[in-house]
Design an enzyme around this catalytic site. Structure first.
Site: not given
Ligand code: ARG
Length: 468
Positions: A164, A285, A291, A298
């Site tokens: 979980h 970024s 970033k 992804e």
């Protein structure tokens, strides 16, 4: 004056027609942009067909030789980028046959004797998949090897295991990595199993009913390296189960890749800080200077949906098709090719990522040392002292509750404190509160004990050596 254009090729099936095909229809129907990548398979299939026709006495030796030489010439033209593909060619099969006839003259018209594009395209697809499955197996194997290498390198690293996404029990990082090696092994098993049904020769089924010529199909199968020939011509030209099976296997490959990609995204976040991805695999970024984004995992996660979608689209194409061949089946190739490419790219990227990962073992160990990951050890200790597990679970639950209320962990609990919850705690109780001990006790087959994990690593290494 504009330079003279090459006239559009005449349709190979034009005899029955009075009118011309509408150019828009031609474009709509053409599969060339997609199936041109089957040209090698198409030529190989045609060469085997020539030799089978020769053996049947339909072609003379000279005719067959001429056709085979012409086919090789066409293959070379395509490979060298000299071939002029036109929408009027309809598909790769027509394109090759048309050019062959240009090259070898009238005898070119004999190539398609006893054959249809229906058994031809089924053959091309099977030849293609046979090679592709081998490449995919190699890609999975490379990913496995990179995981095993990382597991060996980081064998000392302990991390929290989760359920979980809540800290649950400590595990070896290597054990976690090897879980993906197991998944990849099942993926390989599914692909190998699909290969058995891919590896069947459909050639000789004709358009749907078989062929009038005494073609020795088993000879053709031997020429092309198929162990089996199809046994029902209607089935052979309309069966795409083997494509569905491959796509289903690929969907699971991507499910596994995506789960791992998700973990890399999580682990490389500042919240976890368990790993650092190499700069070469990340982007910054355009606005926020700090970033470093994990784009590669992804995109692997994101592209998984494409492969699932391709599986669904082929299943939907097949649903409700009457026997035997229907043009709908042309829609099998786009999804298949894209799925194969997506999976090959994703596997390659993952293997490279694994190979260049920086592991923050200390951050993992810190996370594994807090969050009550040893609570189960304490409950199991009570069981050893004769307390039924359910009661032990309740006692330790109360201890955890009490420590949480006082904003404390388990690490500095005293024996007296333990005994205030149960007299079954004896002097040796605190001994079970070590991460190393917790790992070592999980020594049964499949457990995370270091000895077990080392054993499994050896098994994988032996297996890879044997496979090589
Ligand atoms: N391009 C077609 C396909 O991919 C080849 C078979 C066409 N057969 C036919 N009878 N129209 O399925």
């Amino acid at each position: 004056m504009s330079p003279r254009k090459k006239p559009a090729p005449k349709k190979l099936w034009a005899g029955r027609f009075r009118g011309k095909t509408d150019p828009q229809v031609e474009t709509f129907m053409s599969s060339l942009a997609i199936d041109r990548r089957l040209y090698r398979q198409d030529v190989a299939g045609s060469i085997a067909h020539c030799r089978t026709l020769e053996r049947a006495g339909v072609l003379t030796r000279r005719e067959a030789d001429k056709l085979v030489a012409g086919l090789k010439q066409v293959e070379k033209e395509i490979a060298d980028g000299l071939f002029r593909f036109m929408p009027a060619h309809e598909d790769i099969h027509m394109a090759i046959e048309a050019r062959l006839t240009e090259l070898v003259g009238e005898v070119g018209g004999k190539l398609h004797t006893g054959r249809s594009r229906n058994d031809q395209v089924a053959l091309d697809l099977r030849l293609y998949l046979r090679d592709v499955v081998k490449d995919l197996l190699a890609g999975l194997r490379r990913l496995q090897e990179s995981l095993v290498a990382l597991a060996r390198r980081e064998l000392s690293v302990v991390m929290p295991g989760y359920t979980h996404l809540q800290r649950a029990q400590p595990v070896l990082f290597a054990h976690h990595l090897l879980a993906y090696v197991e998944m990849a092994e099942r993926d390989k098993g599914r692909l190998r199993d699909a290969l058995r049904r891919i590896d069947v020769l459909p050639l000789g089924s004709g358009a749907l009913a078989g062929t009038n010529y005494p073609l020795d199909r088993e000879y053709a199968a031997r020429l092309l390296g198929f162990p089996v020939v199809s046994q029902n011509s209607l089935d052979a030209v309309s069966d795409r189960d083997f494509v569905v099976e491959t796509l289903a296997a690929l969907a699971l490959v991507m499910a596994h890749a995506s789960r791992f990609a998700e973990e890399l995204v999580l682990w490389s976040s500042q919240e976890f800080g368990f790993v650092e991805l190499p700069d070469a695999f990340c982007t910054g970024s355009s606005m926020m200077p700090q970033k470093k984004n994990p784009d590669v995992p992804e995109l692997i996660r994101g592209r998984t949906g494409r492969v699932y979608g391709h599986l669904m689209s082929l299943l939907t194409v097949l649903k409700g098709l009457p026997l035997s061949y229907n043009r709908d089946l042309q829609e099998d190739k786009g999804p298949l090719f894209d799925a194969v490419e997506t999976v090959q790219d994703s596997l390659g990227m993952l293997a490279s990522l694994v190979g260049s990962l920086t592991v923050r073992g200390e951050a993992m160990a810190r996370a594994a040392a807090s969050g009550f990951l040893l609570a189960t050890e304490l409950a199991d200790y009570l069981v050893l002292k004769g307390v039924p597990f359910r009661a032990a679970h309740a006692i330790v639950g109360r201890i955890v509750r009490d420590r949480l209320d006082r904003e404390k962990g388990l690490a500095d609990i005293t024996l007296d404190e333990l005994r205030s919850f149960s007299p079954a705690f004896e002097k040796d109780a605190l001994d079970v509160l070590s991460v190393e001990g917790a790992l070592e006790r999980k020594v049964q087959i499949g457990g995370t004990a270091r000895k077990r994990v080392e054993g499994r690593l050896k098994v994988w290494q032996r297996e890879f050596r044997a496979e090589a």
